[in-house]
Motif scaffolding. Structure first.
Motif, short mmCIF file in Angstrom:
data_model
loop_
_atom_site.label_atom_id
_atom_site.label_comp_id
_atom_site.label_asym_id
_atom_site.label_seq_id
_atom_site.Cartn_x
_atom_site.Cartn_y
_atom_site.Cartn_z
N GLY A 174 0.85 -1.19 0.00
CA GLY A 174 0.00 0.00 0.00
C GLY A 174 0.88 1.23 0.00
O GLY A 174 1.97 1.24 -0.57
N ILE A 175 0.41 2.28 0.64
CA ILE A 175 1.23 3.49 0.83
C ILE A 175 2.03 3.26 2.11
O ILE A 175 1.56 3.53 3.22
N VAL A 176 3.22 2.74 1.95
CA VAL A 176 4.01 2.24 3.07
C VAL A 176 4.85 3.36 3.69
O VAL A 176 5.45 4.18 2.98
N ASP A 177 4.89 3.38 5.01
CA ASP A 177 5.78 4.27 5.75
C ASP A 177 6.25 3.50 6.99
O ASP A 177 5.63 3.56 8.05
N ASP A 178 7.32 2.76 6.84
CA ASP A 178 7.84 1.90 7.90
C ASP A 178 9.08 2.56 8.50
O ASP A 178 10.02 2.89 7.79
N SER A 179 9.06 2.75 9.81
CA SER A 179 10.15 3.48 10.47
C SER A 179 11.18 2.55 11.09
O SER A 179 11.95 2.98 11.96
N ALA A 180 11.23 1.28 10.67
CA ALA A 180 12.13 0.31 11.29
C ALA A 180 13.59 0.73 11.21
O ALA A 180 14.39 0.41 12.09
N TRP A 181 13.98 1.45 10.14
CA TRP A 181 15.37 1.83 9.96
C TRP A 181 15.57 3.34 10.02
O TRP A 181 16.56 3.87 9.52
N GLN A 182 14.65 4.05 10.65
CA GLN A 182 14.81 5.49 10.82
C GLN A 182 15.88 5.77 11.86
O GLN A 182 15.93 5.12 12.91
N THR A 183 16.74 6.72 11.58
CA THR A 183 17.81 7.05 12.52
C THR A 183 17.22 7.71 13.78
O THR A 183 16.14 8.31 13.74
N ALA A 184 17.96 7.61 14.88
CA ALA A 184 17.47 8.12 16.17
C ALA A 184 18.20 9.38 16.60
O ALA A 184 18.10 9.77 17.77
N ASP A 185 18.90 10.03 15.68
CA ASP A 185 19.63 11.23 16.04
C ASP A 185 18.72 12.45 16.00
O ASP A 185 17.55 12.38 15.64
N TRP A 186 19.28 13.60 16.34
CA TRP A 186 18.52 14.84 16.41
C TRP A 186 18.33 15.47 15.04
O TRP A 186 17.23 15.92 14.71
N TRP A 187 19.35 15.49 14.20
CA TRP A 187 19.28 16.28 12.97
C TRP A 187 18.68 15.50 11.81
O TRP A 187 17.71 15.94 11.19
#
Length: 386
Positions: free
Chosen positions: A112-125
């Motif tokens: 579908g319209i996928v937005d998976d945050s499994a590999w999103q970085t955890a930094d501030w910037w």
């Protein structure tokens, strides 16, 4: 006939009740007002969400459903933010996708319209991944802690200023195989020790995020009360020697006591464009919790950078905590004292005042032919989560 209708009614109600037990909703709204004074310009009042980093406001309504066995489900977000123009729409659907798990969650498929945050970085910037979109995502977890993924997308969500709508028409239009956005990702978590992950996308023609890029981060987890994240982003890989950019981001935070927190956020920007000099950003902050009150101070110094709005009218000022941009032969120093009142864990009001002092190597026309520009923003920001 009455017995049949009664049976159908009872069955429908029981099914609906069972479905409702597995359906959850959540939401978020943020907005505020800021009084902006900049140089010799007239003072302006602007609606802006500091928490959401969004002009005007941000509203989100999320819905999540999963079956009793937790082997399938669906995720949906309705959103309205920044603009009510016809191009952005009053409401958008940033993501709407179903997922299925197989073999005790070793394999997962989302579509579908996928937005998976499994590999999103955890930094501030950076705080991002290489993006998904309209398509399919395959995730594999062969051993504990290892998470691998591969996706193919024919359309990408646009940026927040366009309410994250899909960039290309949806329906009968297709794109060539070589124009698809292909994404591969991987991460490994050793509990209470470290996390490392990265994701890469190919150059594509899906309307947004079309450059080849890699984003990843390393998180150290072995020291109690310490947050330590090292992230990177390499962009324009398809012509890296001439147009490539590199961003490195470090996020540190330490809980000195139950009430006192301090941190340092830093980012470095390197450009393979026109011999452009690198830029360096430093954000030192501290906060003290007194019950429901949280006073905080932020200090920012950006070498070869400027505050948002410094090179245009003050109405362009975006006064969130990351409201800066790299800019050759400029520098900016800012101070932001603020006070947050937490009504509960989901609702707060923040009152703050941020002072920017932008400087330039040469005189700037928009600054009245001066080499410096002073901007002050007094703001009130409110957030509700539910």
């Amino acid at each position: 006939m009455k017995k049949i209708l009664f049976t159908v009614l009872i069955t429908t109600l029981l099914t609906a009740a069972a479905f409702a037990q597995n359906l959850t909703f959540g939401g978020y709204f943020n907005s505020g007002l800021g009084l902006i004074t900049q140089g010799d310009n007239d003072a302006e009042i602007k609606a802006f969400g500091v928490d959401s980093e969004s002009n005007g406001y941000r509203f989100r309504l999320n819905a999540n459903y999963q079956n009793n066995d937790r082997t399938s489900g669906f995720r949906l977000r309705l959103q309205s933010q920044r603009t009510l123009a016809d191009t952005g729409g009053y409401l958008s659907i940033p993501f709407a996708y179903g997922w299925m798990n197989f073999f005790d969650n070793m394999i997962s498929v989302s579509g579908g319209i996928v937005d998976d945050s499994a590999w999103q970085t955890a930094d501030w910037w950076i705080n991002d991944d290489v993006g998904e979109g309209l398509g399919l995502l395959l995730k594999i977890a062969p051993i504990e802690g290892l998470n691998l993924g591969a996706g193919a997308y024919v359309n990408s969500q646009r940026g927040g200023g366009n309410n994250n709508v899909l960039a290309l028409p949806v329906g009968s239009n297709g794109i060539k195989l070589g124009e698809v956005k292909y994404v591969i990702s991987g991460s490994y978590l050793m509990k209470d020790v470290f996390y490392i992950g990265a994701s890469a996308r190919t150059e594509n023609r899906t309307g947004n995020q079309q450059s080849g890029a890699i984003i990843g981060d390393l998180r150290l987890l072995m020291i109690k009360d310490l947050t330590a994240v090292f992230a990177f982003q390499l962009d324009n890989l398809q012509d890296f020697d001439n147009t490539g950019t590199m961003t490195f981001s470090e996020t540190f935070a330490f809980k000195l006591t139950d009430d006192i927190n301090v941190g340092l956020n830093a980012a470095q920007f390197f450009f393979n464009v026109d011999n452009r000099d690198p830029a360096f950003l430093f954000n030192l902050w501290g906060s003290y919790t007194m019950g429901s009150l949280v006073p905080r101070i932020d200090l920012v110094y950006f070498i070869n950078g400027e505050s948002n709005g410094a090179n245009s009218a003050n109405s362009s000022t975006q006064f969130h905590r990351k409201g800066y941009a790299a800019r050759q032969d400029r520098s900016v120093f800012s101070v932001r004292p603020s006070l947050r009142f937490n009504l509960d864990s989901r609702t707060h009001i923040e009152i703050g005042d941020v002072l920017y002092l932008d400087s330039a190597k040469n005189e700037v026309t928009n600054w009245g032919n001066e080499k410096s520009l002073f901007t002050n923003v007094f703001y009130i920001d409110v957030r509700w989560s539910f």
